[in-house]
Design a protein around this motif. Structure first.
Motif, PDB file in Angstrom:
ATOM      1  N   SER A  43     -29.228  90.967  92.844  1.00 36.30           N
ATOM      2  CA  SER A  43     -29.979  91.164  94.076  1.00 36.30           C
ATOM      3  C   SER A  43     -29.890  92.613  94.552  1.00 36.30           C
ATOM      4  O   SER A  43     -30.885  93.194  94.989  1.00 36.30           O
ATOM      5  CB  SER A  43     -29.462  90.210  95.159  1.00 36.30           C
ATOM      6  OG  SER A  43     -30.179  90.387  96.353  1.00 36.30           O
ATOM      7  N   LEU A  52     -36.305  85.124  93.424  1.00 38.80           N
ATOM      8  CA  LEU A  52     -35.556  84.716  92.237  1.00 38.80           C
ATOM      9  C   LEU A  52     -36.327  83.623  91.501  1.00 38.80           C
ATOM     10  O   LEU A  52     -36.737  82.634  92.098  1.00 38.80           O
ATOM     11  CB  LEU A  52     -34.177  84.181  92.644  1.00 38.80           C
ATOM     12  CG  LEU A  52     -33.302  83.620  91.531  1.00 38.80           C
ATOM     13  CD1 LEU A  52     -32.843  84.732  90.600  1.00 38.80           C
ATOM     14  CD2 LEU A  52     -32.099  82.902  92.127  1.00 38.80           C
ATOM     15  N   TYR A  89     -36.706  88.162  88.658  1.00 39.08           N
ATOM     16  CA  TYR A  89     -37.329  88.126  89.981  1.00 39.08           C
ATOM     17  C   TYR A  89     -38.820  88.373  89.817  1.00 39.08           C
ATOM     18  O   TYR A  89     -39.241  89.095  88.924  1.00 39.08           O
ATOM     19  CB  TYR A  89     -36.756  89.225  90.883  1.00 39.08           C
ATOM     20  CG  TYR A  89     -35.317  89.034  91.256  1.00 39.08           C
ATOM     21  CD1 TYR A  89     -34.964  88.365  92.422  1.00 39.08           C
ATOM     22  CD2 TYR A  89     -34.296  89.519  90.448  1.00 39.08           C
ATOM     23  CE1 TYR A  89     -33.631  88.186  92.771  1.00 39.08           C
ATOM     24  CE2 TYR A  89     -32.963  89.338  90.786  1.00 39.08           C
ATOM     25  CZ  TYR A  89     -32.647  88.677  91.949  1.00 39.08           C
ATOM     26  OH  TYR A  89     -31.328  88.501  92.296  1.00 39.08           O
TER      27      TYR A  89
END
Length: 140
Positions: A43, A52, A89
């Motif tokens: 992240s 995600l 992502y």
């Protein structure tokens, strides 16, 4: 006396059920479970942008076989044998907006690779389409 025995049996059964319902589970039951510890690193690598879409744990040789372009661009960081975590992502990504960028200058997918053993960042690849399947198969 019989009533006390029945009461103790009922309490034992209830205690067992309560323990089973409240015990902490440390695993998701998949081989990818250990890679969920790398989510903070991943992240941070995409600066908390995007959504995600999946996490995979795989050996370096499997990464090379399943995603040769990803492996080739990150080969210096993943050359050592062992396992890596691959976290994907979706969103809008630019080379300037991710840590240790590789791949395209911009794209809809960012794939973060970390060392499984240390959760250290190997690199972030930007792709126009996902290099691996990150969904779960559904039956029915």
């Amino acid at each position: 006396m019989r009533r006390i025995g029945s009461g103790l049996l009922a309490l034992t059964v209830l205690a067992g059920l309560a323990t089973g319902c409240t015990s902490i589970r440390s695993s998701l039951g998949t081989s990818d479970s250990s890679c969920y510890l790398s989510l903070p690193t991943a992240s941070a690598a995409v600066h908390s942008h995007g959504r995600l879409i999946g996490v995979h744990r795989m050996s370096v040789s499997t990464l090379k076989a399943k995603a040769p372009h990803l492996y080739a661009d990150l080969s210096a960081g993943v050359a050592k044998p062992g396992a890596v975590c691959v976290v994907a992502y979706t969103g809008t990504f630019d080379r300037d907006d991710v840590s240790k960028p590789f791949g395209h200058g911009s794209g809809k997918f960012a794939v973060v690779v970390t060392r499984s053993s240390s959760n250290s960042l190997v690199g972030t690849m930007i792709f126009k389409k996902a290099p691996l399947h990150f969904g779960h198969p559904h039956i029915g």
